[in-house]
Design a protein around this motif. Structure first.
Motif, PDB file in Angstrom:
ATOM      1  N   GLU A  53       0.825  -1.209   0.000  1.00 46.32           N
ATOM      2  CA  GLU A  53       0.000   0.000   0.000  1.00 46.32           C
ATOM      3  C   GLU A  53       0.863   1.265   0.000  1.00 46.32           C
ATOM      4  OE1 GLU A  53      -0.496  -2.645   1.954  1.00 46.32           O
ATOM      5  OE2 GLU A  53      -2.379  -3.393   1.143  1.00 46.32           O
ATOM      6  N   LYS A  54       1.922   1.267   0.794  1.00 44.42           N
ATOM      7  CA  LYS A  54       2.806   2.442   0.820  1.00 44.42           C
ATOM      8  C   LYS A  54       3.542   2.590  -0.507  1.00 44.42           C
ATOM      9  CE  LYS A  54       3.514   2.844   5.769  1.00 44.42           C
ATOM     10  NZ  LYS A  54       4.463   2.827   6.876  1.00 44.42           N
ATOM     11  N   MET A  55       3.919   1.475  -1.108  1.00 44.57           N
ATOM     12  CA  MET A  55       4.560   1.543  -2.421  1.00 44.57           C
ATOM     13  C   MET A  55       3.603   2.122  -3.455  1.00 44.57           C
ATOM     14  SD  MET A  55       6.912  -1.795  -2.907  1.00 44.57           S
ATOM     15  CE  MET A  55       8.252  -2.152  -1.788  1.00 44.57           C
ATOM     16  N   MET A  56       2.336   1.722  -3.366  1.00 44.00           N
ATOM     17  CA  MET A  56       1.326   2.254  -4.286  1.00 44.00           C
ATOM     18  C   MET A  56       1.229   3.765  -4.161  1.00 44.00           C
ATOM     19  SD  MET A  56      -0.364   0.333  -6.404  1.00 44.00           S
ATOM     20  CE  MET A  56      -1.896   1.219  -6.595  1.00 44.00           C
ATOM     21  N   LYS A  57       1.238   4.267  -2.944  1.00 44.75           N
ATOM     22  CA  LYS A  57       1.153   5.723  -2.751  1.00 44.75           C
ATOM     23  C   LYS A  57       2.332   6.435  -3.402  1.00 44.75           C
ATOM     24  CE  LYS A  57      -1.588   5.586   1.455  1.00 44.75           C
ATOM     25  NZ  LYS A  57      -1.629   5.815   2.909  1.00 44.75           N
ATOM     26  N   SER A  58       3.520   5.826  -3.309  1.00 41.84           N
ATOM     27  CA  SER A  58       4.691   6.418  -3.952  1.00 41.84           C
ATOM     28  C   SER A  58       4.541   6.413  -5.470  1.00 41.84           C
ATOM     29  CB  SER A  58       5.961   5.666  -3.557  1.00 41.84           C
ATOM     30  OG  SER A  58       6.228   5.838  -2.191  1.00 41.84           O
ATOM     31  N   LEU A  59       4.040   5.321  -6.014  1.00 43.09           N
ATOM     32  CA  LEU A  59       3.835   5.242  -7.456  1.00 43.09           C
ATOM     33  C   LEU A  59       2.786   6.251  -7.919  1.00 43.09           C
ATOM     34  CD1 LEU A  59       3.879   1.377  -7.987  1.00 43.09           C
ATOM     35  CD2 LEU A  59       5.653   3.009  -8.631  1.00 43.09           C
ATOM     36  N   ALA A 111      -1.267   2.405 -11.398  1.00 39.74           N
ATOM     37  CA  ALA A 111      -1.389   2.594  -9.953  1.00 39.74           C
ATOM     38  C   ALA A 111      -2.788   3.087  -9.580  1.00 39.74           C
ATOM     39  CB  ALA A 111      -0.335   3.569  -9.451  1.00 39.74           C
ATOM     40  N   PHE A 112      -3.487   3.655 -10.550  1.00 37.31           N
ATOM     41  CA  PHE A 112      -4.830   4.195 -10.296  1.00 37.31           C
ATOM     42  C   PHE A 112      -5.927   3.219 -10.712  1.00 37.31           C
ATOM     43  CE2 PHE A 112      -1.919   7.727 -10.750  1.00 37.31           C
ATOM     44  CZ  PHE A 112      -2.252   8.528  -9.677  1.00 37.31           C
ATOM     45  N   THR A 113      -5.540   2.005 -11.070  1.00 34.21           N
ATOM     46  CA  THR A 113      -6.520   1.021 -11.529  1.00 34.21           C
ATOM     47  C   THR A 113      -6.554  -0.161 -10.565  1.00 34.21           C
ATOM     48  OG1 THR A 113      -4.966  -0.290 -12.845  1.00 34.21           O
ATOM     49  CG2 THR A 113      -5.946   1.650 -13.916  1.00 34.21           C
ATOM     50  N   ASP A 114      -7.484  -1.065 -10.814  1.00 33.10           N
ATOM     51  CA  ASP A 114      -7.607  -2.271  -9.988  1.00 33.10           C
ATOM     52  C   ASP A 114      -6.404  -3.194 -10.115  1.00 33.10           C
ATOM     53  OD1 ASP A 114     -10.035  -1.440  -9.019  1.00 33.10           O
ATOM     54  OD2 ASP A 114     -11.220  -2.634 -10.423  1.00 33.10           O
ATOM     55  N   GLU A 115      -5.647  -3.065 -11.194  1.00 31.91           N
ATOM     56  CA  GLU A 115      -4.486  -3.938 -11.373  1.00 31.91           C
ATOM     57  C   GLU A 115      -3.234  -3.410 -10.653  1.00 31.91           C
ATOM     58  OE1 GLU A 115      -2.481  -2.937 -15.593  1.00 31.91           O
ATOM     59  OE2 GLU A 115      -4.584  -3.521 -15.735  1.00 31.91           O
ATOM     60  N   GLY A 116      -3.306  -2.214 -10.117  1.00 32.66           N
ATOM     61  CA  GLY A 116      -2.142  -1.603  -9.483  1.00 32.66           C
ATOM     62  C   GLY A 116      -1.599  -2.372  -8.286  1.00 32.66           C
ATOM     63  N   LEU A 117      -2.464  -2.643  -7.331  1.00 30.38           N
ATOM     64  CA  LEU A 117      -2.014  -3.328  -6.114  1.00 30.38           C
ATOM     65  C   LEU A 117      -1.497  -4.740  -6.393  1.00 30.38           C
ATOM     66  CD1 LEU A 117      -1.619  -2.535  -3.205  1.00 30.38           C
ATOM     67  CD2 LEU A 117      -3.918  -3.353  -2.710  1.00 30.38           C
ATOM     68  N   PRO A 118      -2.161  -5.534  -7.229  1.00 29.44           N
ATOM     69  CA  PRO A 118      -1.587  -6.842  -7.560  1.00 29.44           C
ATOM     70  C   PRO A 118      -0.209  -6.743  -8.232  1.00 29.44           C
ATOM     71  CG  PRO A 118      -3.908  -6.800  -8.147  1.00 29.44           C
ATOM     72  CD  PRO A 118      -3.531  -5.401  -7.754  1.00 29.44           C
ATOM     73  N   LYS A 119      -0.015  -5.722  -9.083  1.00 22.73           N
ATOM     74  CA  LYS A 119       1.294  -5.546  -9.714  1.00 22.73           C
ATOM     75  C   LYS A 119       2.367  -5.216  -8.673  1.00 22.73           C
ATOM     76  CE  LYS A 119       0.483  -4.274 -14.489  1.00 22.73           C
ATOM     77  NZ  LYS A 119       0.833  -3.347 -15.549  1.00 22.73           N
ATOM     78  N   VAL A 120       2.033  -4.371  -7.714  1.00 22.85           N
ATOM     79  CA  VAL A 120       2.995  -4.001  -6.678  1.00 22.85           C
ATOM     80  C   VAL A 120       3.290  -5.204  -5.784  1.00 22.85           C
ATOM     81  CG1 VAL A 120       3.393  -2.528  -4.668  1.00 22.85           C
ATOM     82  CG2 VAL A 120       2.427  -1.555  -6.749  1.00 22.85           C
ATOM     83  N   ARG A 121       2.270  -5.986  -5.473  1.00 28.02           N
ATOM     84  CA  ARG A 121       2.503  -7.205  -4.679  1.00 28.02           C
ATOM     85  C   ARG A 121       3.405  -8.183  -5.432  1.00 28.02           C
ATOM     86  NH1 ARG A 121      -3.383  -6.828  -2.589  1.00 28.02           N
ATOM     87  NH2 ARG A 121      -3.013  -5.871  -0.558  1.00 28.02           N
ATOM     88  N   ALA A 122       3.224  -8.274  -6.742  1.00 29.07           N
ATOM     89  CA  ALA A 122       4.082  -9.132  -7.563  1.00 29.07           C
ATOM     90  C   ALA A 122       5.520  -8.607  -7.543  1.00 29.07           C
ATOM     91  CB  ALA A 122       3.548  -9.210  -8.986  1.00 29.07           C
TER      92      ALA A 122
END
Length: 167
Positions: free
Chosen positions: A18-24, A39-50
């Motif tokens: 989540e913190k990485m997403m905020k930076s992106l 980062a602004f879409t539903d695929e953002g968080l899964p990509k960051v987790r990957a």
């Protein structure tokens, strides 16, 4: 460069997806448009987790460090810095708080030990001539010296601040 550094720091100190997403989401091109639209879409968080999973695989020492810190914290009820053994209780039990303190406090202790060594080995204060150690900020020190002592002062600073503290 700054964003990559932020991502690696967040990874190292268990900042989380989540913190990485905020930076992106904050990263922008020169024209103000987002650099990472996903980062602004539903695929953002899964990509960051990957990405986090890839980092864990590529740099396995970091998750091992987390495990050592968590185990120590569970057994002792506190966490400590690796140099001076100063203790801190982490009541929240949050991983990022548990792993951050030893690294940050240990870094501070390395710089302080270096400053003490510099003072013990020739960096003197001469207030009248405005010479000596001026400041210590995070992981650096500023020393003001005469031109004629610059090389010797640089060598002393390097010798004292680049010591191997552990192992």
């Amino acid at each position: 460069r700054g964003l990559i550094k932020t991502i690696y720091y967040l990874f190292q100190f268990a900042g989380g997806a989540e913190k990485m997403m905020k930076s992106l989401m904050k990263a922008e091109a020169d024209d103000g448009t987002p650099l990472y639209e996903y980062a602004f879409t539903d695929e953002g968080l899964p990509k960051v987790r990957a990405l986090l999973d890839q980092l864990k695989s590529a740099i396995p020492e970091v998750p091992r460090y987390w495990s050592r810190c968590k185990s120590f914290h569970r057994r002792s009820g506190y966490i400590e810095d690796p140099i001076w053994k100063r203790r801190r209780r982490v009541e929240s039990g949050k991983l990022n708080e548990i792993v951050n303190f030893p690294a940050q406090a240990g870094g501070f202790a390395v710089v302080c030990n270096g400053m003490f060594n510099m003072l013990d080995n020739g960096v003197d204060f001469d207030v009248g001539n405005r010479l000596g150690m001026v400041s210590q900020t995070h992981d650096s020190v500023l020393v003001r010296c005469t031109d004629s002592s610059a090389d010797a002062t640089r060598a002393l600073v390097e010798d004292t601040l680049f010591q191997k503290e552990l192992g």
